[in-house]
Scaffold this motif. Structure first.
Motif, PDB file in Angstrom:
ATOM      1  N   SER A   1       0.794  -1.235   0.000  1.00  0.00           N
ATOM      2  CA  SER A   1       0.000   0.000   0.000  1.00  0.00           C
ATOM      3  C   SER A   1       0.823   1.281   0.000  1.00  0.00           C
ATOM      4  CB  SER A   1      -0.916   0.026   1.230  1.00  0.00           C
ATOM      5  OG  SER A   1      -0.146   0.174   2.425  1.00  0.00           O
ATOM      6  N   GLY A   2       2.079   1.191   0.462  1.00  0.00           N
ATOM      7  CA  GLY A   2       2.883   2.398   0.627  1.00  0.00           C
ATOM      8  C   GLY A   2       2.583   3.138   1.915  1.00  0.00           C
ATOM      9  N   LEU A   3       1.743   2.564   2.777  1.00  0.00           N
ATOM     10  CA  LEU A   3       1.449   3.175   4.073  1.00  0.00           C
ATOM     11  C   LEU A   3       2.605   2.908   5.038  1.00  0.00           C
ATOM     12  CD1 LEU A   3      -2.343   2.235   4.428  1.00  0.00           C
ATOM     13  CD2 LEU A   3      -1.383   4.466   3.844  1.00  0.00           C
ATOM     14  N   ALA A   4       2.503   3.524   6.231  1.00  0.00           N
ATOM     15  CA  ALA A   4       3.552   3.364   7.239  1.00  0.00           C
ATOM     16  C   ALA A   4       2.917   2.981   8.576  1.00  0.00           C
ATOM     17  CB  ALA A   4       4.357   4.656   7.379  1.00  0.00           C
TER      18      ALA A   4
ATOM     19  N   ASN B   1     -11.366   1.723  28.318  1.00  0.00           N
ATOM     20  CA  ASN B   1     -10.783   1.174  29.535  1.00  0.00           C
ATOM     21  C   ASN B   1      -9.667   0.197  29.194  1.00  0.00           C
ATOM     22  OD1 ASN B   1     -13.936   1.552  30.517  1.00  0.00           O
ATOM     23  ND2 ASN B   1     -12.456   1.957  32.140  1.00  0.00           N
ATOM     24  N   ASN B   2      -8.556   0.323  29.912  1.00  0.00           N
ATOM     25  CA  ASN B   2      -7.429  -0.608  29.819  1.00  0.00           C
ATOM     26  C   ASN B   2      -6.832  -0.715  28.413  1.00  0.00           C
ATOM     27  OD1 ASN B   2      -7.681  -1.294  32.567  1.00  0.00           O
ATOM     28  ND2 ASN B   2      -9.168  -2.908  32.088  1.00  0.00           N
ATOM     29  N   VAL B   3      -6.793   0.404  27.676  1.00  0.00           N
ATOM     30  CA  VAL B   3      -6.142   0.372  26.361  1.00  0.00           C
ATOM     31  C   VAL B   3      -4.641   0.203  26.554  1.00  0.00           C
ATOM     32  CG1 VAL B   3      -5.581   1.676  24.277  1.00  0.00           C
ATOM     33  CG2 VAL B   3      -7.901   1.764  25.213  1.00  0.00           C
ATOM     34  N   ARG B   4      -4.075  -0.743  25.883  1.00  0.00           N
ATOM     35  CA  ARG B   4      -2.625  -0.933  25.870  1.00  0.00           C
ATOM     36  C   ARG B   4      -2.108  -0.869  24.432  1.00  0.00           C
ATOM     37  NH1 ARG B   4      -0.417  -5.325  30.311  1.00  0.00           N
ATOM     38  NH2 ARG B   4      -1.057  -4.187  32.190  1.00  0.00           N
ATOM     39  N   SER B   5      -2.370  -1.902  23.679  1.00  0.00           N
ATOM     40  CA  SER B   5      -1.839  -1.964  22.318  1.00  0.00           C
ATOM     41  C   SER B   5      -2.688  -1.131  21.366  1.00  0.00           C
ATOM     42  CB  SER B   5      -1.795  -3.410  21.827  1.00  0.00           C
ATOM     43  OG  SER B   5      -0.936  -4.179  22.655  1.00  0.00           O
ATOM     44  N   ILE B   6      -1.997  -0.393  20.490  1.00  0.00           N
ATOM     45  CA  ILE B   6      -2.682   0.408  19.476  1.00  0.00           C
ATOM     46  C   ILE B   6      -1.961   0.252  18.147  1.00  0.00           C
ATOM     47  CG2 ILE B   6      -3.547   2.098  21.145  1.00  0.00           C
ATOM     48  CD1 ILE B   6      -1.353   4.020  20.245  1.00  0.00           C
ATOM     49  N   ILE B   7      -2.677   0.517  17.077  1.00  0.00           N
ATOM     50  CA  ILE B   7      -2.107   0.499  15.732  1.00  0.00           C
ATOM     51  C   ILE B   7      -2.266   1.886  15.145  1.00  0.00           C
ATOM     52  CG2 ILE B   7      -2.310  -0.479  13.418  1.00  0.00           C
ATOM     53  CD1 ILE B   7      -3.435  -3.036  14.785  1.00  0.00           C
ATOM     54  N   LEU B   8      -1.163   2.485  14.721  1.00  0.00           N
ATOM     55  CA  LEU B   8      -1.175   3.830  14.147  1.00  0.00           C
ATOM     56  C   LEU B   8      -1.334   3.727  12.640  1.00  0.00           C
ATOM     57  CD1 LEU B   8       1.779   5.498  16.125  1.00  0.00           C
ATOM     58  CD2 LEU B   8      -0.618   5.195  16.808  1.00  0.00           C
ATOM     59  N   LEU B   9      -2.414   4.290  12.132  1.00  0.00           N
ATOM     60  CA  LEU B   9      -2.698   4.258  10.699  1.00  0.00           C
ATOM     61  C   LEU B   9      -2.202   5.562  10.085  1.00  0.00           C
ATOM     62  CD1 LEU B   9      -6.299   2.761  10.847  1.00  0.00           C
ATOM     63  CD2 LEU B   9      -4.154   1.551  10.461  1.00  0.00           C
ATOM     64  N   LYS B  10      -1.054   5.497   9.443  1.00  0.00           N
ATOM     65  CA  LYS B  10      -0.408   6.709   8.953  1.00  0.00           C
ATOM     66  C   LYS B  10       0.270   6.441   7.615  1.00  0.00           C
ATOM     67  CE  LYS B  10       3.733   5.781  11.761  1.00  0.00           C
ATOM     68  NZ  LYS B  10       4.836   5.876  10.814  1.00  0.00           N
ATOM     69  N   GLY B  11       0.631   7.524   6.951  1.00  0.00           N
ATOM     70  CA  GLY B  11       1.314   7.410   5.676  1.00  0.00           C
ATOM     71  C   GLY B  11       1.851   8.753   5.234  1.00  0.00           C
ATOM     72  N   LYS B  12       2.367   8.820   4.031  1.00  0.00           N
ATOM     73  CA  LYS B  12       2.972  10.049   3.516  1.00  0.00           C
ATOM     74  C   LYS B  12       1.915  11.131   3.300  1.00  0.00           C
ATOM     75  CE  LYS B  12       7.141   8.312   3.217  1.00  0.00           C
ATOM     76  NZ  LYS B  12       8.226   8.748   4.133  1.00  0.00           N
ATOM     77  N   LYS B  13       2.241  12.352   3.695  1.00  0.00           N
ATOM     78  CA  LYS B  13       1.310  13.465   3.539  1.00  0.00           C
ATOM     79  C   LYS B  13       0.934  13.713   2.085  1.00  0.00           C
ATOM     80  CE  LYS B  13       2.939  16.074   7.586  1.00  0.00           C
ATOM     81  NZ  LYS B  13       3.645  17.300   8.036  1.00  0.00           N
ATOM     82  N   ASP B  14       1.858  13.413   1.161  1.00  0.00           N
ATOM     83  CA  ASP B  14       1.603  13.710  -0.243  1.00  0.00           C
ATOM     84  C   ASP B  14       0.900  12.566  -0.983  1.00  0.00           C
ATOM     85  OD1 ASP B  14       3.653  11.871  -0.357  1.00  0.00           O
ATOM     86  OD2 ASP B  14       5.054  13.160  -1.447  1.00  0.00           O
ATOM     87  N   ASP B  15       0.470  11.541  -0.263  1.00  0.00           N
ATOM     88  CA  ASP B  15      -0.277  10.450  -0.887  1.00  0.00           C
ATOM     89  C   ASP B  15      -1.722  10.901  -1.057  1.00  0.00           C
ATOM     90  OD1 ASP B  15      -1.657   8.151  -1.601  1.00  0.00           O
ATOM     91  OD2 ASP B  15      -0.566   6.856  -0.214  1.00  0.00           O
ATOM     92  N   GLU B  16      -2.156  11.125  -2.294  1.00  0.00           N
ATOM     93  CA  GLU B  16      -3.493  11.667  -2.546  1.00  0.00           C
ATOM     94  C   GLU B  16      -4.609  10.707  -2.136  1.00  0.00           C
ATOM     95  OE1 GLU B  16      -3.776  10.337  -7.290  1.00  0.00           O
ATOM     96  OE2 GLU B  16      -3.745  12.455  -6.723  1.00  0.00           O
ATOM     97  N   ASN B  17      -4.276   9.426  -1.964  1.00  0.00           N
ATOM     98  CA  ASN B  17      -5.269   8.434  -1.543  1.00  0.00           C
ATOM     99  C   ASN B  17      -5.072   7.995  -0.096  1.00  0.00           C
ATOM    100  OD1 ASN B  17      -6.618   8.193  -4.120  1.00  0.00           O
ATOM    101  ND2 ASN B  17      -4.822   7.062  -4.846  1.00  0.00           N
ATOM    102  N   LEU B  18      -4.366   8.801   0.693  1.00  0.00           N
ATOM    103  CA  LEU B  18      -3.997   8.385   2.049  1.00  0.00           C
ATOM    104  C   LEU B  18      -5.214   8.006   2.885  1.00  0.00           C
ATOM    105  CD1 LEU B  18      -1.995   7.957   4.338  1.00  0.00           C
ATOM    106  CD2 LEU B  18      -2.056  10.425   4.782  1.00  0.00           C
ATOM    107  N   LYS B  19      -6.202   8.877   2.952  1.00  0.00           N
ATOM    108  CA  LYS B  19      -7.364   8.604   3.803  1.00  0.00           C
ATOM    109  C   LYS B  19      -8.091   7.334   3.370  1.00  0.00           C
ATOM    110  CE  LYS B  19      -8.373  13.362   5.258  1.00  0.00           C
ATOM    111  NZ  LYS B  19      -8.384  13.134   6.713  1.00  0.00           N
ATOM    112  N   GLU B  20      -8.311   7.196   2.077  1.00  0.00           N
ATOM    113  CA  GLU B  20      -9.024   6.013   1.598  1.00  0.00           C
ATOM    114  C   GLU B  20      -8.228   4.737   1.858  1.00  0.00           C
ATOM    115  OE1 GLU B  20     -11.120   4.194  -2.426  1.00  0.00           O
ATOM    116  OE2 GLU B  20     -10.167   6.177  -2.511  1.00  0.00           O
ATOM    117  N   LYS B  21      -6.914   4.807   1.653  1.00  0.00           N
ATOM    118  CA  LYS B  21      -6.065   3.645   1.935  1.00  0.00           C
ATOM    119  C   LYS B  21      -6.124   3.260   3.407  1.00  0.00           C
ATOM    120  CE  LYS B  21      -2.486   4.127  -1.654  1.00  0.00           C
ATOM    121  NZ  LYS B  21      -1.042   4.397  -1.869  1.00  0.00           N
TER     122      LYS B  21
END
Length: 240
Positions: free
Chosen positions: A38-41, A63-83
């Protein structure tokens, strides 16, 4: 219909334990595969609890949140949000299959306590993930009742001047179960002369994320692949 689509629900209360190594390794493997194609990070953070410790940010919804997943990518990716929506939901459905709880989180977290974003990247959403009880807690049920909006009927989710084929309707049944910000259910699918497209009125910060989520659900049941973009076309596997 794929079991994970039916089984997936938002979970906000987790057991006060870490995810076991086998499941953690599997999640990280899925993330690596998604980032490659996908080219995401996207990254997995074993202890992201600090992002959920401020009541003024979370409103006590977790409550009790420990593990999280960060959904991120390059700012210049025009499809970032949809991806982020498309591949984030792919990840959530996979995680559901290994019996862990998840929740899409767009704003109710403290971004100041997340320092894993490069200067050329943008964080769009977070997924909380963890071990959950088989049944929702009273608090989760209460939050669900306060935020629940009745699902729109399928015939309000697509447009067509003809009777669509059964595979299209199966895809729409999966779309009906797709999560969306504020339960807005804004994505509209069109069927015309055998062509399928998906579009959304893009006037809210999470709309394109919701479009990606809805496309992923449709693809799974209708067996095909969408082009990225608002109004992207669907390519059915047995036709292409």
């Amino acid at each position: 219909m794929q079991e994970a689509i039916i089984k997936r629900v938002s979970r906000r209360t987790y057991k006060d334990v870490y995810i076991d190594k086998e499941k953690k390794d599997q999640i990280q493997k899925w993330i690596k595969e998604i980032n490659k194609k996908s080219g995401l990070a996207i990254i997995y953070v074993e202890d992201g609890s600090k992002a959920f410790q401020s009541f003024s940010k979370t409103y006590g919804m977790f409550n009790n949140v420990r593990s999280i997943i960060l959904l991120k990518g390059k700012k210049d990716d025009e499809n970032l949000k949809e991806k982020v929506g498309y591949y984030g939901e792919e990840l959530i459905l996979n995680i559901t299959d290994i019996n862990l709880g998840t929740c899409w989180v767009g704003g109710t977290f403290d971004e100041k306590n997340i320092n894993k974003i490069d200067n050329d990247e943008k964080l769009e959403c977070i997924i909380t993930v963890g071990v959950v009880e088989n049944r929702k807690s009273f608090k989760e049920k209460l939050i669900g009742s306060l935020t629940h909006i009745k699902r729109k009927p399928i015939n309000k989710r697509f447009e067509s001047k003809e009777t669509p084929p059964s595979w299209f309707m199966e895809g729409m049944k999966a779309v009906e179960l797709a999560p969306s910000a504020l339960n807005s259910q804004k994505t509209i699918f069109t069927y015309e002369n055998g062509d399928v497209k998906a579009k959304i009125e893009n006037n809210y910060r999470f709309d394109m994320i919701d479009l990606g989520i809805a496309k992923k659900h449709f693809e799974i049941e209708a067996d095909g692949k969408f082009d990225f973009g608002n109004g992207g076309k669907f390519h059915k596997n047995n036709k292409y």
